[in-house]
Design a protein around this motif. Structure first.
Motif, PDB file in Angstrom:
ATOM      1  N   LEU A 132       0.841  -1.189   0.000  1.00  0.00           N
ATOM      2  CA  LEU A 132       0.000   0.000   0.000  1.00  0.00           C
ATOM      3  C   LEU A 132       0.878   1.241   0.000  1.00  0.00           C
ATOM      4  CD1 LEU A 132      -2.574  -1.040   2.757  1.00  0.00           C
ATOM      5  CD2 LEU A 132      -2.931  -1.098   0.285  1.00  0.00           C
ATOM      6  N   LYS A 133       0.331   2.347  -0.463  1.00  0.00           N
ATOM      7  CA  LYS A 133       1.063   3.601  -0.416  1.00  0.00           C
ATOM      8  C   LYS A 133       1.240   4.026   1.040  1.00  0.00           C
ATOM      9  CE  LYS A 133       0.821   8.451  -1.831  1.00  0.00           C
ATOM     10  NZ  LYS A 133       0.011   9.494  -2.502  1.00  0.00           N
ATOM     11  N   ALA A 134       2.472   4.351   1.412  1.00  0.00           N
ATOM     12  CA  ALA A 134       2.744   4.774   2.786  1.00  0.00           C
ATOM     13  C   ALA A 134       2.095   6.131   3.043  1.00  0.00           C
ATOM     14  CB  ALA A 134       4.247   4.849   3.024  1.00  0.00           C
ATOM     15  N   ASP A 135       1.053   6.130   3.851  1.00  0.00           N
ATOM     16  CA  ASP A 135       0.288   7.350   4.126  1.00  0.00           C
ATOM     17  C   ASP A 135       0.513   7.759   5.572  1.00  0.00           C
ATOM     18  OD1 ASP A 135      -1.729   9.251   4.683  1.00  0.00           O
ATOM     19  OD2 ASP A 135      -2.960   8.461   3.044  1.00  0.00           O
ATOM     20  N   LYS A 136       1.276   8.835   5.766  1.00  0.00           N
ATOM     21  CA  LYS A 136       1.621   9.287   7.120  1.00  0.00           C
ATOM     22  C   LYS A 136       0.384   9.700   7.909  1.00  0.00           C
ATOM     23  CE  LYS A 136       4.714  10.875  10.202  1.00  0.00           C
ATOM     24  NZ  LYS A 136       3.936  11.733  11.075  1.00  0.00           N
ATOM     25  N   SER A 137      -0.607  10.267   7.243  1.00  0.00           N
ATOM     26  CA  SER A 137      -1.807  10.718   7.950  1.00  0.00           C
ATOM     27  C   SER A 137      -2.573   9.532   8.537  1.00  0.00           C
ATOM     28  CB  SER A 137      -2.715  11.514   7.008  1.00  0.00           C
ATOM     29  OG  SER A 137      -3.162  10.710   5.931  1.00  0.00           O
ATOM     30  N   ILE A 138      -2.635   8.425   7.785  1.00  0.00           N
ATOM     31  CA  ILE A 138      -3.306   7.226   8.292  1.00  0.00           C
ATOM     32  C   ILE A 138      -2.495   6.617   9.437  1.00  0.00           C
ATOM     33  CG2 ILE A 138      -3.966   4.856   7.741  1.00  0.00           C
ATOM     34  CD1 ILE A 138      -4.758   5.750   4.977  1.00  0.00           C
ATOM     35  N   ALA A 139      -1.179   6.605   9.280  1.00  0.00           N
ATOM     36  CA  ALA A 139      -0.314   6.081  10.337  1.00  0.00           C
ATOM     37  C   ALA A 139      -0.501   6.877  11.617  1.00  0.00           C
ATOM     38  CB  ALA A 139       1.143   6.123   9.885  1.00  0.00           C
ATOM     39  N   ASP A 140      -0.633   8.179  11.486  1.00  0.00           N
ATOM     40  CA  ASP A 140      -0.872   9.036  12.659  1.00  0.00           C
ATOM     41  C   ASP A 140      -2.223   8.728  13.304  1.00  0.00           C
ATOM     42  OD1 ASP A 140       1.447  10.603  12.997  1.00  0.00           O
ATOM     43  OD2 ASP A 140       0.891  11.856  11.298  1.00  0.00           O
ATOM     44  N   GLN A 141      -3.241   8.494  12.474  1.00  0.00           N
ATOM     45  CA  GLN A 141      -4.564   8.148  13.002  1.00  0.00           C
ATOM     46  C   GLN A 141      -4.511   6.847  13.799  1.00  0.00           C
ATOM     47  OE1 GLN A 141      -6.815   8.355   9.214  1.00  0.00           O
ATOM     48  NE2 GLN A 141      -8.218   9.725  10.280  1.00  0.00           N
ATOM     49  N   VAL A 142      -3.803   5.865  13.244  1.00  0.00           N
ATOM     50  CA  VAL A 142      -3.657   4.576  13.922  1.00  0.00           C
ATOM     51  C   VAL A 142      -2.943   4.756  15.255  1.00  0.00           C
ATOM     52  CG1 VAL A 142      -2.523   2.319  13.833  1.00  0.00           C
ATOM     53  CG2 VAL A 142      -3.678   3.210  11.803  1.00  0.00           C
ATOM     54  N   ALA A 143      -1.861   5.526  15.237  1.00  0.00           N
ATOM     55  CA  ALA A 143      -1.078   5.745  16.456  1.00  0.00           C
ATOM     56  C   ALA A 143      -1.882   6.487  17.516  1.00  0.00           C
ATOM     57  CB  ALA A 143       0.198   6.512  16.122  1.00  0.00           C
ATOM     58  N   ARG A 144      -2.700   7.449  17.108  1.00  0.00           N
ATOM     59  CA  ARG A 144      -3.491   8.234  18.065  1.00  0.00           C
ATOM     60  C   ARG A 144      -4.554   7.386  18.749  1.00  0.00           C
ATOM     61  NH1 ARG A 144      -3.137  12.468  14.164  1.00  0.00           N
ATOM     62  NH2 ARG A 144      -5.164  11.867  13.280  1.00  0.00           N
ATOM     63  N   ASP A 145      -4.974   6.310  18.090  1.00  0.00           N
ATOM     64  CA  ASP A 145      -6.016   5.446  18.651  1.00  0.00           C
ATOM     65  C   ASP A 145      -5.546   4.620  19.840  1.00  0.00           C
ATOM     66  OD1 ASP A 145      -8.138   6.171  17.160  1.00  0.00           O
ATOM     67  OD2 ASP A 145      -8.217   4.381  15.901  1.00  0.00           O
ATOM     68  N   LEU A 146      -4.250   4.438  19.973  1.00  0.00           N
ATOM     69  CA  LEU A 146      -3.723   3.577  21.024  1.00  0.00           C
ATOM     70  C   LEU A 146      -3.704   4.276  22.378  1.00  0.00           C
ATOM     71  CD1 LEU A 146      -0.754   1.803  19.195  1.00  0.00           C
ATOM     72  CD2 LEU A 146      -3.189   1.249  19.191  1.00  0.00           C
ATOM     73  N   ILE A 147      -3.573   3.469  23.416  1.00  0.00           N
ATOM     74  CA  ILE A 147      -3.513   3.997  24.790  1.00  0.00           C
ATOM     75  C   ILE A 147      -2.053   4.139  25.184  1.00  0.00           C
ATOM     76  CG2 ILE A 147      -4.129   3.541  27.199  1.00  0.00           C
ATOM     77  CD1 ILE A 147      -6.446   1.833  26.144  1.00  0.00           C
ATOM     78  N   TYR A 148      -1.744   5.247  25.848  1.00  0.00           N
ATOM     79  CA  TYR A 148      -0.368   5.528  26.243  1.00  0.00           C
ATOM     80  C   TYR A 148      -0.280   5.775  27.754  1.00  0.00           C
ATOM     81  CZ  TYR A 148       0.459   6.123  21.240  1.00  0.00           C
ATOM     82  OH  TYR A 148       0.546   5.905  19.893  1.00  0.00           O
ATOM     83  N   PHE A 149       0.916   5.655  28.275  1.00  0.00           N
ATOM     84  CA  PHE A 149       1.157   5.950  29.693  1.00  0.00           C
ATOM     85  C   PHE A 149       2.488   6.685  29.829  1.00  0.00           C
ATOM     86  CE2 PHE A 149       3.426   2.034  28.847  1.00  0.00           C
ATOM     87  CZ  PHE A 149       4.551   2.087  29.656  1.00  0.00           C
TER      88      PHE A 149
END
Length: 330
Positions: A290-307
């Motif tokens: 797939l085309k590497a889409d930074k905006s989608i990667a950012d969306q995926v990363a924002r969905d995760l839980i962080y501490f």
């Protein structure tokens, strides 16, 4: 696996050949001829313990570690040196024993696959790579003595078949204490045991145990304003080995493997930050062509839980849920 499919096909033909008396002479000759031809094909494609199927490629391992494993500068360096040194030693004194520790989704299973891919032509599908998962293979504490005996026999039989066998023990933190001690003789400095040499085998233990001490060190460095890359093995190794040795849920609790220094390297996997999760998402896109889409990667990363919750520094699940998250956005 290709060899298995060929085997099944050849087996079917052999059944026909076994009943060749039911056919006329011409048919029988044809069947036998086909069987002989397929027999040659099967022997050619069947995986064997030989350089054709087992050949270490240090470059492949180094490239994989550099391009596909994110945020693990310590683990990458240790793994490359340890495996490279072991595989280039024509007469090792003992098997290579690696104990990989860290929170979920940080890359432990991924690294095991990289090592297998760099050594075996069939990678993780090789007949010489054996994966044990505690809850699947050793589920009942009441059967621990049976498991010990079965594990010993399995390892002995497979190393007899191929000295360069690899054994991966996943979920060590869920394994019954003392089970791993049953294979201690196979990991020690012996030329042979009952006529079998284990010195060219490889054992990899995967565990979440010790993850707390690794996370605490990473947090301490972050709070002090120090860079992640400043963390060295010396900052983690002693605390990690003690944590694993004294943790009843580590699978290595009070084990003689640690007492006798039979674990060659305790490899720490650091908790992953937001930027590493983005890299994982981009790498997964590339793997899917797939085309590497930074905006989608950012969306995926924002969905995760962080501490910690307020600062959102480290991902709770690392890159483990990236595949399913990416499915949603793509």
């Amino acid at each position: 696996m290709k060899a298995e499919r060929i085997y099944l096909f050849f087996y079917s033909i052999s059944l026909i050949s076994a009943n060749a008396n039911a056919f006329d002479p011409v048919t029988t000759t044809v069947v036998v001829g086909i069987g002989a031809t397929l027999g040659s094909i099967y022997k050619y494609f069947q995986e064997s313990c030989s350089p054709k199927w087992i050949a270490f490629n240090a470059t492949d391992l180094e490239v994989d570690l550099q391009r596909k494993l994110f945020g693990q500068h310590i683990a990458s360096r240790i793994i490359l040196k340890a495996v490279n040194g072991f595989m280039n030693n024509e007469n090792p004194k003992k098997p290579l024993v690696l104990s990989l520790h860290g929170w979920t989704g940080t890359g432990k299973n991924f690294v095991s696959k990289m090592i297998a891919d760099s050594l075996y032509k069939e990678g993780m599908d090789s007949n010489f790579v054996h994966v044990f998962t505690s809850e699947l293979h050793f589920p009942h504490a009441s059967q621990i003595e049976t498991y010990k005996s079965q594990l010993q026999q399995w390892i002995k039989g497979n190393v007899t078949n191929c000295p360069q066998s690899m054994f991966i023990f996943d979920e060590m933190d869920k394994m019954h204490p003392g089970l791993i001690d049953s294979i201690k003789p196979y990991l020690d400095y012996y030329d042979k045991l009952d006529g079998v040499s284990y010195r060219k085998a490889m054992f990899i233990f995967l565990s979440n145990a010790g993850g707390e001490s690794i996370i605490q060190t990473a947090l301490d460095f972050w709070k002090a304003g120090r860079g992640r890359e400043e963390i060295e093995l010396s900052h983690l190794e002693t605390a990690l080995s003690l944590s694993v040795f004294n943790n009843k849920k580590s699978g290595l609790w009070h084990t003689s493997l640690i007492d006798k220094n039979l674990v060659d390297f305790f490899v720490p996997f650091l908790p992953l930050e937001y930027k590493h999760v983005v890299q994982c998402a981009l790498a997964e896109m590339e793997a899917r062509d797939l085309k590497a889409d930074k905006s989608i990667a950012d969306q995926v990363a924002r969905d995760l839980i962080y501490f910690p919750k307020s600062e959102r520094v480290f991902s709770v699940t690392g890159c483990k849920t990236i595949v399913s998250k990416l499915d949603y956005y793509v």
